[in-house]
Design an enzyme around this catalytic site. Sequence first.
Site, PDB file in Angstrom:
ATOM      1  N   ASP A   1       0.793  -1.248   0.000  1.00  0.00           N
ATOM      2  CA  ASP A   1       0.000   0.000   0.000  1.00  0.00           C
ATOM      3  C   ASP A   1       0.825   1.298   0.000  1.00  0.00           C
ATOM      4  O   ASP A   1       0.518   2.230   0.751  1.00  0.00           O
ATOM      5  CB  ASP A   1      -0.950   0.028   1.213  1.00  0.00           C
TER       6      ASP A   1
ATOM      7  N   HIS B   1     -10.685   6.896   1.705  1.00  0.00           N
ATOM      8  CA  HIS B   1      -9.309   6.814   1.189  1.00  0.00           C
ATOM      9  C   HIS B   1      -9.230   5.760   0.095  1.00  0.00           C
ATOM     10  O   HIS B   1     -10.060   4.843   0.041  1.00  0.00           O
ATOM     11  CB  HIS B   1      -8.325   6.470   2.315  1.00  0.00           C
TER      12      HIS B   1
ATOM     13  N   ASP C   1      -4.491  -0.780  -1.861  1.00  0.00           N
ATOM     14  CA  ASP C   1      -5.778  -0.597  -1.188  1.00  0.00           C
ATOM     15  C   ASP C   1      -6.725   0.012  -2.228  1.00  0.00           C
ATOM     16  O   ASP C   1      -6.372   1.001  -2.890  1.00  0.00           O
ATOM     17  CB  ASP C   1      -5.560   0.343   0.014  1.00  0.00           C
TER      18      ASP C   1
ATOM     19  N   LYS D   1      -7.021  -4.918  -2.881  1.00  0.00           N
ATOM     20  CA  LYS D   1      -7.768  -5.425  -1.723  1.00  0.00           C
ATOM     21  C   LYS D   1      -8.692  -4.354  -1.173  1.00  0.00           C
ATOM     22  O   LYS D   1      -8.446  -3.165  -1.349  1.00  0.00           O
ATOM     23  CB  LYS D   1      -6.798  -5.931  -0.650  1.00  0.00           C
TER      24      LYS D   1
ATOM     25  N   HIS E   1     -17.461   2.785   0.760  1.00  0.00           N
ATOM     26  CA  HIS E   1     -17.008   1.522   1.388  1.00  0.00           C
ATOM     27  C   HIS E   1     -17.377   1.495   2.876  1.00  0.00           C
ATOM     28  O   HIS E   1     -17.369   2.524   3.551  1.00  0.00           O
ATOM     29  CB  HIS E   1     -15.490   1.393   1.217  1.00  0.00           C
TER      30      HIS E   1
ATOM     31  N   HIS F   1     -10.729   0.757  -2.711  1.00  0.00           N
ATOM     32  CA  HIS F   1     -12.093   0.746  -2.194  1.00  0.00           C
ATOM     33  C   HIS F   1     -13.074   1.424  -3.149  1.00  0.00           C
ATOM     34  O   HIS F   1     -12.773   2.497  -3.687  1.00  0.00           O
ATOM     35  CB  HIS F   1     -12.161   1.507  -0.872  1.00  0.00           C
TER      36      HIS F   1
ATOM     37  N   CYS G   1      -1.931  -2.851   7.607  1.00  0.00           N
ATOM     38  CA  CYS G   1      -1.818  -3.737   6.446  1.00  0.00           C
ATOM     39  C   CYS G   1      -0.508  -4.520   6.403  1.00  0.00           C
ATOM     40  O   CYS G   1      -0.501  -5.684   6.008  1.00  0.00           O
ATOM     41  CB  CYS G   1      -2.061  -2.943   5.170  1.00  0.00           C
TER      42      CYS G   1
END
Length: 204
Positions: free
Chosen positions: A10, A83, A48, A108, A54, A50, A153
């Site tokens: 990330d 984010h 990351d 993810k 989310h 989303h 993470c």
Amino acid sequence: MADEALVVIDLQNDFCPGGALAVAGGDEIVPLVNDLIRRTDHVVLTQDWHPAGHSSFASSHPGSQPFTTIDMPYGQQTLWPDHCIQGSLGSDFHSGLAWTKAELVIRKGFRSEIDSYSAFFENDRTTPTGLAGYLRERGIDRLILAGLATDFCVGFSALDAISQGFKTTVRLDACRGIDLNGSLEAMLHRMRDAGVTLEDHLSD
Ligand code: VGL
Ligand code: ZN
């Protein structure tokens, strides 16, 4: 070495200073990570990723503030500022990251109803991302982890890497943490107890 992979977690704009969920000093690790990329045969990145709205965003839960926790069907979940929205500038890798060598990008957190800290399993701790199978099929059994954030993470990825049978080293000098209510110290203990090798190459 052929049986070793670097997993960069990330290293995205939103986790760097100026980003929506900035980790203090997040951008400072870019040169170290680039050096690790140069020195490792196989490189995997996580991103990351989303959808808007989310369920890990505080804004999706009226009356809730970022950095508090709520109960989700799969357990406790920390709520974050919006984010890493898919395709946004904040979701891009840091512009200084030498990402082109990466053989795989694992995205993810793309399911609205579940967050995913770990590169291996979503936050229900059972839905796999496919990374363990990918690495095994490639004959990789040793992992070096670096990136953001140490206590979320990176940490959960390292714990899962060990549980999946990978010999795992976290390069702490090439990570930065969020440190929410002691989460950094707690994760360092959990990683050590699980058998993660924690390395700090401050003088390299
Ligand atoms: C992360 C919080 C929310 C991380 C991702 O990369 O550590 N933390 N989403
Ligand atoms: Zn996230």
